[in-house]
Design a protein around this motif. Structure first.
Motif, PDB file in Angstrom:
ATOM      1  N   HIS A  52       0.830  -1.201   0.000  1.00 45.96           N
ATOM      2  CA  HIS A  52       0.000   0.000   0.000  1.00 45.96           C
ATOM      3  C   HIS A  52       0.870   1.259   0.000  1.00 45.96           C
ATOM      4  CE1 HIS A  52      -2.352   3.247   1.866  1.00 45.96           C
ATOM      5  NE2 HIS A  52      -3.283   2.801   1.045  1.00 45.96           N
ATOM      6  N   THR A  53       1.920   1.274   0.803  1.00 53.10           N
ATOM      7  CA  THR A  53       2.769   2.459   0.895  1.00 53.10           C
ATOM      8  C   THR A  53       3.506   2.714  -0.418  1.00 53.10           C
ATOM      9  OG1 THR A  53       3.022   2.124   3.268  1.00 53.10           O
ATOM     10  CG2 THR A  53       4.656   3.541   2.185  1.00 53.10           C
ATOM     11  N   LEU A  54       4.030   1.675  -1.026  1.00 54.69           N
ATOM     12  CA  LEU A  54       4.690   1.824  -2.322  1.00 54.69           C
ATOM     13  C   LEU A  54       3.734   2.423  -3.346  1.00 54.69           C
ATOM     14  CD1 LEU A  54       7.002   1.379  -4.343  1.00 54.69           C
ATOM     15  CD2 LEU A  54       6.159  -0.976  -4.606  1.00 54.69           C
ATOM     16  N   LEU A  55       2.525   1.893  -3.412  1.00 49.27           N
ATOM     17  CA  LEU A  55       1.543   2.399  -4.368  1.00 49.27           C
ATOM     18  C   LEU A  55       1.099   3.818  -4.018  1.00 49.27           C
ATOM     19  CD1 LEU A  55      -0.530  -0.850  -4.890  1.00 49.27           C
ATOM     20  CD2 LEU A  55       1.144   0.169  -6.460  1.00 49.27           C
ATOM     21  N   ALA A  56       1.016   4.129  -2.740  1.00 49.77           N
ATOM     22  CA  ALA A  56       0.673   5.489  -2.320  1.00 49.77           C
ATOM     23  C   ALA A  56       1.726   6.473  -2.796  1.00 49.77           C
ATOM     24  CB  ALA A  56       0.530   5.552  -0.801  1.00 49.77           C
ATOM     25  N   LEU A  57       2.993   6.105  -2.684  1.00 52.80           N
ATOM     26  CA  LEU A  57       4.066   6.981  -3.150  1.00 52.80           C
ATOM     27  C   LEU A  57       3.998   7.181  -4.654  1.00 52.80           C
ATOM     28  CD1 LEU A  57       6.993   5.601  -0.973  1.00 52.80           C
ATOM     29  CD2 LEU A  57       5.856   7.831  -0.721  1.00 52.80           C
ATOM     30  N   GLU A  58       3.780   6.115  -5.388  1.00 59.13           N
ATOM     31  CA  GLU A  58       3.678   6.221  -6.847  1.00 59.13           C
ATOM     32  C   GLU A  58       2.493   7.104  -7.241  1.00 59.13           C
ATOM     33  OE1 GLU A  58       4.564   5.766 -10.869  1.00 59.13           O
ATOM     34  OE2 GLU A  58       5.807   5.295  -9.125  1.00 59.13           O
ATOM     35  N   GLY A  59       1.374   6.917  -6.589  1.00 58.75           N
ATOM     36  CA  GLY A  59       0.220   7.755  -6.872  1.00 58.75           C
ATOM     37  C   GLY A  59       0.475   9.216  -6.545  1.00 58.75           C
ATOM     38  N   ALA A  60       1.154   9.471  -5.435  1.00 58.69           N
ATOM     39  CA  ALA A  60       1.472  10.847  -5.050  1.00 58.69           C
ATOM     40  C   ALA A  60       2.311  11.522  -6.133  1.00 58.69           C
ATOM     41  CB  ALA A  60       2.207  10.862  -3.713  1.00 58.69           C
ATOM     42  N   ILE A  61       3.296  10.815  -6.624  1.00 54.56           N
ATOM     43  CA  ILE A  61       4.150  11.368  -7.675  1.00 54.56           C
ATOM     44  C   ILE A  61       3.344  11.633  -8.940  1.00 54.56           C
ATOM     45  CG2 ILE A  61       6.058  10.780  -9.234  1.00 54.56           C
ATOM     46  CD1 ILE A  61       7.326   9.364  -6.732  1.00 54.56           C
ATOM     47  N   ARG A  62       2.418  10.765  -9.246  1.00 52.97           N
ATOM     48  CA  ARG A  62       1.570  10.940 -10.434  1.00 52.97           C
ATOM     49  C   ARG A  62       0.452  11.960 -10.220  1.00 52.97           C
ATOM     50  NH1 ARG A  62       0.509   5.207 -13.429  1.00 52.97           N
ATOM     51  NH2 ARG A  62       2.601   4.325 -13.174  1.00 52.97           N
ATOM     52  N   GLY A  63       0.237  12.352  -8.975  1.00 49.54           N
ATOM     53  CA  GLY A  63      -0.814  13.317  -8.668  1.00 49.54           C
ATOM     54  C   GLY A  63      -2.201  12.720  -8.640  1.00 49.54           C
ATOM     55  N   THR A  64      -2.292  11.436  -8.262  1.00 52.19           N
ATOM     56  CA  THR A  64      -3.581  10.752  -8.255  1.00 52.19           C
ATOM     57  C   THR A  64      -3.656   9.777  -7.092  1.00 52.19           C
ATOM     58  OG1 THR A  64      -5.113   9.514  -9.662  1.00 52.19           O
ATOM     59  CG2 THR A  64      -2.819   8.845  -9.751  1.00 52.19           C
ATOM     60  N   ARG A  65      -4.856   9.360  -6.762  1.00 49.84           N
ATOM     61  CA  ARG A  65      -5.014   8.294  -5.772  1.00 49.84           C
ATOM     62  C   ARG A  65      -4.354   7.031  -6.326  1.00 49.84           C
ATOM     63  NH1 ARG A  65      -5.768   8.971  -0.988  1.00 49.84           N
ATOM     64  NH2 ARG A  65      -6.954   7.072  -0.793  1.00 49.84           N
ATOM     65  N   TRP A  66      -3.805   6.240  -5.457  1.00 52.48           N
ATOM     66  CA  TRP A  66      -3.096   5.039  -5.923  1.00 52.48           C
ATOM     67  C   TRP A  66      -4.044   4.064  -6.601  1.00 52.48           C
ATOM     68  CZ3 TRP A  66      -4.150   0.109  -4.349  1.00 52.48           C
ATOM     69  CH2 TRP A  66      -4.862  -0.049  -3.164  1.00 52.48           C
ATOM     70  N   THR A  67      -5.312   4.089  -6.232  1.00 59.92           N
ATOM     71  CA  THR A  67      -6.280   3.177  -6.835  1.00 59.92           C
ATOM     72  C   THR A  67      -6.555   3.511  -8.299  1.00 59.92           C
ATOM     73  OG1 THR A  67      -8.083   4.531  -5.958  1.00 59.92           O
ATOM     74  CG2 THR A  67      -7.404   2.611  -4.655  1.00 59.92           C
ATOM     75  N   ALA A  68      -6.180   4.706  -8.732  1.00 69.98           N
ATOM     76  CA  ALA A  68      -6.373   5.105 -10.133  1.00 69.98           C
ATOM     77  C   ALA A  68      -5.246   4.613 -11.038  1.00 69.98           C
ATOM     78  CB  ALA A  68      -6.507   6.618 -10.242  1.00 69.98           C
ATOM     79  N   ILE A  69      -4.181   4.104 -10.450  1.00 72.72           N
ATOM     80  CA  ILE A  69      -3.087   3.545 -11.253  1.00 72.72           C
ATOM     81  C   ILE A  69      -3.595   2.239 -11.859  1.00 72.72           C
ATOM     82  CG2 ILE A  69      -0.735   2.625 -11.218  1.00 72.72           C
ATOM     83  CD1 ILE A  69      -0.276   4.385  -8.689  1.00 72.72           C
ATOM     84  N   PRO A  70      -3.466   2.066 -13.157  1.00 68.84           N
ATOM     85  CA  PRO A  70      -3.953   0.832 -13.774  1.00 68.84           C
ATOM     86  C   PRO A  70      -3.370  -0.417 -13.097  1.00 68.84           C
ATOM     87  CG  PRO A  70      -3.383   2.430 -15.459  1.00 68.84           C
ATOM     88  CD  PRO A  70      -2.908   2.993 -14.145  1.00 68.84           C
ATOM     89  N   THR A  71      -4.199  -1.420 -12.953  1.00 69.75           N
ATOM     90  CA  THR A  71      -3.818  -2.642 -12.247  1.00 69.75           C
ATOM     91  C   THR A  71      -2.526  -3.235 -12.789  1.00 69.75           C
ATOM     92  OG1 THR A  71      -6.132  -3.100 -11.760  1.00 69.75           O
ATOM     93  CG2 THR A  71      -4.600  -4.940 -11.573  1.00 69.75           C
ATOM     94  N   ALA A  72      -2.370  -3.299 -14.093  1.00 69.20           N
ATOM     95  CA  ALA A  72      -1.157  -3.883 -14.679  1.00 69.20           C
ATOM     96  C   ALA A  72       0.084  -3.098 -14.259  1.00 69.20           C
ATOM     97  CB  ALA A  72      -1.269  -3.922 -16.198  1.00 69.20           C
ATOM     98  N   GLU A  73      -0.015  -1.781 -14.217  1.00 64.97           N
ATOM     99  CA  GLU A  73       1.121  -0.956 -13.793  1.00 64.97           C
ATOM    100  C   GLU A  73       1.418  -1.155 -12.314  1.00 64.97           C
ATOM    101  OE1 GLU A  73       0.955   3.150 -15.091  1.00 64.97           O
ATOM    102  OE2 GLU A  73      -0.127   2.523 -16.891  1.00 64.97           O
ATOM    103  N   ARG A  74       0.369  -1.290 -11.506  1.00 62.29           N
ATOM    104  CA  ARG A  74       0.582  -1.562 -10.071  1.00 62.29           C
ATOM    105  C   ARG A  74       1.318  -2.878  -9.879  1.00 62.29           C
ATOM    106  NH1 ARG A  74      -5.175  -1.194  -7.356  1.00 62.29           N
ATOM    107  NH2 ARG A  74      -6.030  -0.646  -9.363  1.00 62.29           N
TER     108      ARG A  74
END
Length: 83
Positions: A52-74
């Protein structure tokens, strides 16, 4: 509120962990990227919190909630960083 906490997914607890690890603002987080920033705080995280924390960081950098990152990219990110 500091620039870290103005980013999506980053609350006071995660911002504090990042600051203690030398990531003092949003620009530093973007410069490092999610994987390198995560490596700096990994030891503070329980096994259950790591994905969860890794995905939260990636989402923060992208400027979006982590749940909006496409599943394949996650899945690719988690596999690459957490193996």
């Amino acid at each position: 509120m500091d620039s870290l906490q103005q980013m999506p997914n980053i609350g006071s607890v995660l911002a504090g962990r990042l600051r203690r690890a030398g990531v003092t603002d949003s620009e530093e987080l973007r410069r490092l990227g999610a994987d390198r920033a995560f490596d700096r705080i990994r030891a503070e995280l329980s096994e259950d919190a790591r994905t969860h924390t890794l995905l939260a960081l990636e989402g923060a950098i992208r400027g979006t909630r982590w749940t909006a990152i496409p599943t394949a990219e996650r899945e690719i990110l988690v596999s690459r960083v957490l193996g």
